[in-house]
Design a protein around this motif. Structure first.
Motif, PDB file in Angstrom:
ATOM      1  N   ASP A  29      37.840 136.633 -17.962  1.00 55.86           N
ATOM      2  CA  ASP A  29      38.482 137.646 -17.048  1.00 55.86           C
ATOM      3  C   ASP A  29      40.017 137.539 -18.179  1.00 55.86           C
ATOM      4  O   ASP A  29      40.509 139.458 -17.115  1.00 55.86           O
ATOM      5  CB  ASP A  29      38.923 136.872 -15.401  1.00 55.86           C
ATOM      6  CG  ASP A  29      37.825 136.676 -14.646  1.00 55.86           C
ATOM      7  OD1 ASP A  29      36.632 137.149 -15.014  1.00 55.86           O
ATOM      8  OD2 ASP A  29      37.161 135.684 -13.638  1.00 55.86           O
ATOM      9  N   VAL A  30      39.706 136.795 -18.461  1.00 54.41           N
ATOM     10  CA  VAL A  30      41.109 136.897 -19.275  1.00 54.41           C
ATOM     11  C   VAL A  30      41.250 138.421 -20.319  1.00 54.41           C
ATOM     12  O   VAL A  30      42.087 139.118 -20.283  1.00 54.41           O
ATOM     13  CB  VAL A  30      41.822 136.088 -20.444  1.00 54.41           C
ATOM     14  CG1 VAL A  30      42.916 135.984 -21.016  1.00 54.41           C
ATOM     15  CG2 VAL A  30      42.284 134.651 -19.269  1.00 54.41           C
ATOM     16  N   VAL A  39      41.977 141.526 -18.229  1.00 61.35           N
ATOM     17  CA  VAL A  39      43.363 141.761 -17.557  1.00 61.35           C
ATOM     18  C   VAL A  39      43.763 142.288 -19.210  1.00 61.35           C
ATOM     19  O   VAL A  39      44.614 143.465 -19.117  1.00 61.35           O
ATOM     20  CB  VAL A  39      43.592 140.688 -17.346  1.00 61.35           C
ATOM     21  CG1 VAL A  39      45.025 140.383 -17.183  1.00 61.35           C
ATOM     22  CG2 VAL A  39      43.064 139.735 -16.035  1.00 61.35           C
ATOM     23  N   THR A  68      45.659 146.112 -19.136  1.00 61.05           N
ATOM     24  CA  THR A  68      46.946 145.764 -18.794  1.00 61.05           C
ATOM     25  C   THR A  68      48.043 146.072 -20.512  1.00 61.05           C
ATOM     26  O   THR A  68      48.991 146.773 -20.763  1.00 61.05           O
ATOM     27  CB  THR A  68      47.534 144.914 -18.840  1.00 61.05           C
ATOM     28  OG1 THR A  68      46.971 143.865 -19.536  1.00 61.05           O
ATOM     29  CG2 THR A  68      47.183 144.032 -17.265  1.00 61.05           C
ATOM     30  N   PHE A  71      54.299 137.080 -12.774  1.00 60.00           N
ATOM     31  CA  PHE A  71      53.331 138.029 -11.666  1.00 60.00           C
ATOM     32  C   PHE A  71      54.057 138.341 -10.375  1.00 60.00           C
ATOM     33  O   PHE A  71      54.493 137.063  -9.477  1.00 60.00           O
ATOM     34  CB  PHE A  71      52.550 137.539 -11.942  1.00 60.00           C
ATOM     35  CG  PHE A  71      51.104 137.856 -10.678  1.00 60.00           C
ATOM     36  CD1 PHE A  71      51.041 139.801 -10.691  1.00 60.00           C
ATOM     37  CD2 PHE A  71      51.069 137.593  -9.868  1.00 60.00           C
ATOM     38  CE1 PHE A  71      50.210 140.757  -9.334  1.00 60.00           C
ATOM     39  CE2 PHE A  71      49.531 137.913  -8.480  1.00 60.00           C
ATOM     40  CZ  PHE A  71      49.302 139.274  -8.578  1.00 60.00           C
ATOM     41  N   LEU A 106      53.197 142.461 -13.794  1.00 53.85           N
ATOM     42  CA  LEU A 106      53.516 141.834 -15.113  1.00 53.85           C
ATOM     43  C   LEU A 106      54.816 141.930 -15.835  1.00 53.85           C
ATOM     44  O   LEU A 106      54.521 143.225 -16.361  1.00 53.85           O
ATOM     45  CB  LEU A 106      52.369 141.483 -15.947  1.00 53.85           C
ATOM     46  CG  LEU A 106      51.173 140.927 -15.675  1.00 53.85           C
ATOM     47  CD1 LEU A 106      50.207 140.516 -15.995  1.00 53.85           C
ATOM     48  CD2 LEU A 106      51.471 139.699 -14.131  1.00 53.85           C
ATOM     49  N   VAL A 127      49.689 146.675 -12.594  1.00 56.22           N
ATOM     50  CA  VAL A 127      48.554 145.665 -12.546  1.00 56.22           C
ATOM     51  C   VAL A 127      47.436 146.311 -11.899  1.00 56.22           C
ATOM     52  O   VAL A 127      47.966 146.926 -10.179  1.00 56.22           O
ATOM     53  CB  VAL A 127      48.247 144.034 -12.059  1.00 56.22           C
ATOM     54  CG1 VAL A 127      47.619 143.463 -11.750  1.00 56.22           C
ATOM     55  CG2 VAL A 127      49.779 143.455 -12.810  1.00 56.22           C
ATOM     56  N   VAL A 182      44.521 138.346 -11.521  1.00 55.03           N
ATOM     57  CA  VAL A 182      45.179 137.923 -11.732  1.00 55.03           C
ATOM     58  C   VAL A 182      46.301 137.279  -9.970  1.00 55.03           C
ATOM     59  O   VAL A 182      46.206 135.768 -10.466  1.00 55.03           O
ATOM     60  CB  VAL A 182      46.120 138.689 -11.773  1.00 55.03           C
ATOM     61  CG1 VAL A 182      47.911 138.310 -11.808  1.00 55.03           C
ATOM     62  CG2 VAL A 182      46.045 140.028 -12.948  1.00 55.03           C
ATOM     63  N   ARG A 183      45.253 137.462  -9.248  1.00 55.16           N
ATOM     64  CA  ARG A 183      45.925 136.848  -7.859  1.00 55.16           C
ATOM     65  C   ARG A 183      45.514 135.220  -7.510  1.00 55.16           C
ATOM     66  O   ARG A 183      45.990 134.177  -7.381  1.00 55.16           O
ATOM     67  CB  ARG A 183      45.826 137.303  -6.767  1.00 55.16           C
ATOM     68  CG  ARG A 183      46.732 138.432  -6.371  1.00 55.16           C
ATOM     69  CD  ARG A 183      46.382 139.214  -5.415  1.00 55.16           C
ATOM     70  NE  ARG A 183      46.849 140.820  -4.223  1.00 55.16           N
ATOM     71  CZ  ARG A 183      46.791 141.350  -4.014  1.00 55.16           C
ATOM     72  NH1 ARG A 183      45.525 141.487  -3.360  1.00 55.16           N
ATOM     73  NH2 ARG A 183      48.073 142.136  -3.388  1.00 55.16           N
ATOM     74  N   ALA A 196      47.298 133.133 -10.421  1.00 56.44           N
ATOM     75  CA  ALA A 196      48.022 132.432  -9.986  1.00 56.44           C
ATOM     76  C   ALA A 196      48.100 131.874  -8.812  1.00 56.44           C
ATOM     77  O   ALA A 196      49.594 130.744  -8.948  1.00 56.44           O
ATOM     78  CB  ALA A 196      49.664 133.536  -9.531  1.00 56.44           C
ATOM     79  N   LEU A 212      50.835 131.757 -16.767  1.00 55.62           N
ATOM     80  CA  LEU A 212      49.674 132.093 -16.629  1.00 55.62           C
ATOM     81  C   LEU A 212      47.534 132.510 -16.522  1.00 55.62           C
ATOM     82  O   LEU A 212      46.922 132.550 -15.816  1.00 55.62           O
ATOM     83  CB  LEU A 212      50.154 133.997 -15.470  1.00 55.62           C
ATOM     84  CG  LEU A 212      49.162 134.185 -14.595  1.00 55.62           C
ATOM     85  CD1 LEU A 212      49.333 134.065 -13.619  1.00 55.62           C
ATOM     86  CD2 LEU A 212      49.805 135.780 -15.290  1.00 55.62           C
ATOM     87  N   PHE A 213      47.937 132.930 -17.751  1.00 53.31           N
ATOM     88  CA  PHE A 213      46.470 133.137 -18.532  1.00 53.31           C
ATOM     89  C   PHE A 213      46.263 131.719 -19.282  1.00 53.31           C
ATOM     90  O   PHE A 213      46.676 131.731 -20.608  1.00 53.31           O
ATOM     91  CB  PHE A 213      46.789 134.268 -19.437  1.00 53.31           C
ATOM     92  CG  PHE A 213      46.703 135.492 -18.316  1.00 53.31           C
ATOM     93  CD1 PHE A 213      46.050 136.088 -16.930  1.00 53.31           C
ATOM     94  CD2 PHE A 213      48.171 135.872 -18.687  1.00 53.31           C
ATOM     95  CE1 PHE A 213      46.685 136.984 -17.016  1.00 53.31           C
ATOM     96  CE2 PHE A 213      48.307 137.503 -18.108  1.00 53.31           C
ATOM     97  CZ  PHE A 213      47.280 137.344 -17.026  1.00 53.31           C
TER      98      PHE A 213
END
Length: 273
Positions: free
Chosen positions: A185-186, A189, A193, A208, A216, A241, A249-250, A253, A262-263
């Motif tokens: 997932d990272v 993202v 981004t 975020f 971001l 985002v 991302v939600r 966080a 965050l990551f």
């Protein structure tokens, strides 16, 4: 005496203005102590001491690097240290005041002939220019000989980058998810981004935001092995985002402290290459 041998075997150079003490410093050899005195006296006089300029490039590079270590980032310092390896023997053996743009150009051409990439030769030239700029400030020479040179153009084609298409990025995500869903997932993202790896590591939960639109706030970078610093451009920016990664991302966080990264990994640890 202006150079005193200490019981430890080192040599202390004592700088005086008339009979008034100005400064002192210890060195491993008498020659280094005398060279330092010559530079400082020239600086006090506001001119260039020809004797100080007789020191070789090879002898002065370590002196410059010692000061450079505390003035630039670790990455820049590592690049600058490469001068010890890349400076040709013919150039290193010259007195610093005897180096002209001709010798520097020969060094640049030689590195290009040896197959060094054009970007690497540019980095070498930048470091060498910083060294001679330091020599000018130290009153060893009058002008920087690197400023009158240019990096030879490489005849080979540039290495091109081909960003993933959406379908290709999804395929990478699926393959990575087999090994680790969180890191997959990272990666997704990062793909959507376009954040640099160091920026991705430095983003905090508080960065975020969803008002007026999901984004971001990128204002820091955390290269591995060094302290957190500003971004490469030195400015902060807002990165939108996309809807594809907004739920991810939600979820990353949710329920976490504002200053937490965050990551992170599935176990909550900081990302590492």
């Amino acid at each position: 005496m202006t150079v005193i041998k200490l019981p430890s075997g080192k040599f202390r150079a004592v700088l005086k203005v008339g009979r008034v003490y100005a400064a002192s410093r210890s060195f491993a050899t008498r020659r280094d102590a005398q060279a330092w005195l010559a530079r400082e006296r020239a600086a006090l006089a506001g001119g260039v001491d020809p004797r100080a300029g007789r020191a070789t490039v090879r002898a002065l590079l370590p002196v410059w690097l010692e000061e450079r270590q505390h003035a630039v980032s670790r990455k820049t310092y590592v690049s600058d240290r490469a001068l010890l390896r890349l400076v040709p023997h013919s150039l290193a053996a010259l007195s610093v005041n005897a180096v002209t743009d001709r010798e520097v150009t020969r060094a640049l051409v030689g590195l290009t002939k040896d197959g060094l990439a054009e970007a690497s030769v540019r980095r070498f030239r930048a470091s060498l220019s910083s060294f001679f700029a330091w020599a000018v400030r130290e009153r060893l020479i009058l002008t920087n000989p690197v400023l009158r040179t240019r990096v030879p153009r490489s005849g080979g084609p540039r290495v091109e980058m081909y960003p993933f298409s959406e379908d290709e990025l999804e395929q990478v995500h699926q393959v990575a998810a087999i090994r680790d869903q969180q890191l997959a997932d990272v990666v997704l993202v990062a793909g959507w981004t376009g954040l640099r790896w160091s920026e991705l590591r430095a983003v905090r939960v508080r960065d975020f935001v969803e008002v007026p639109m999901p984004a971001l706030v990128v204002q820091r970078a955390a290269p591995e092995g060094v302290q957190v610093k500003t971004t490469k451009s030195g400015r902060s920016r807002r990165v939108p985002v996309a809807d594809r990664v907004l739920p991810l991302v939600r979820a990353m966080a949710a329920g976490r402290q504002a200053d937490a990264p965050l990551f992170v990994t599935a176990t909550g640890h900081v990302l590492h290459a």
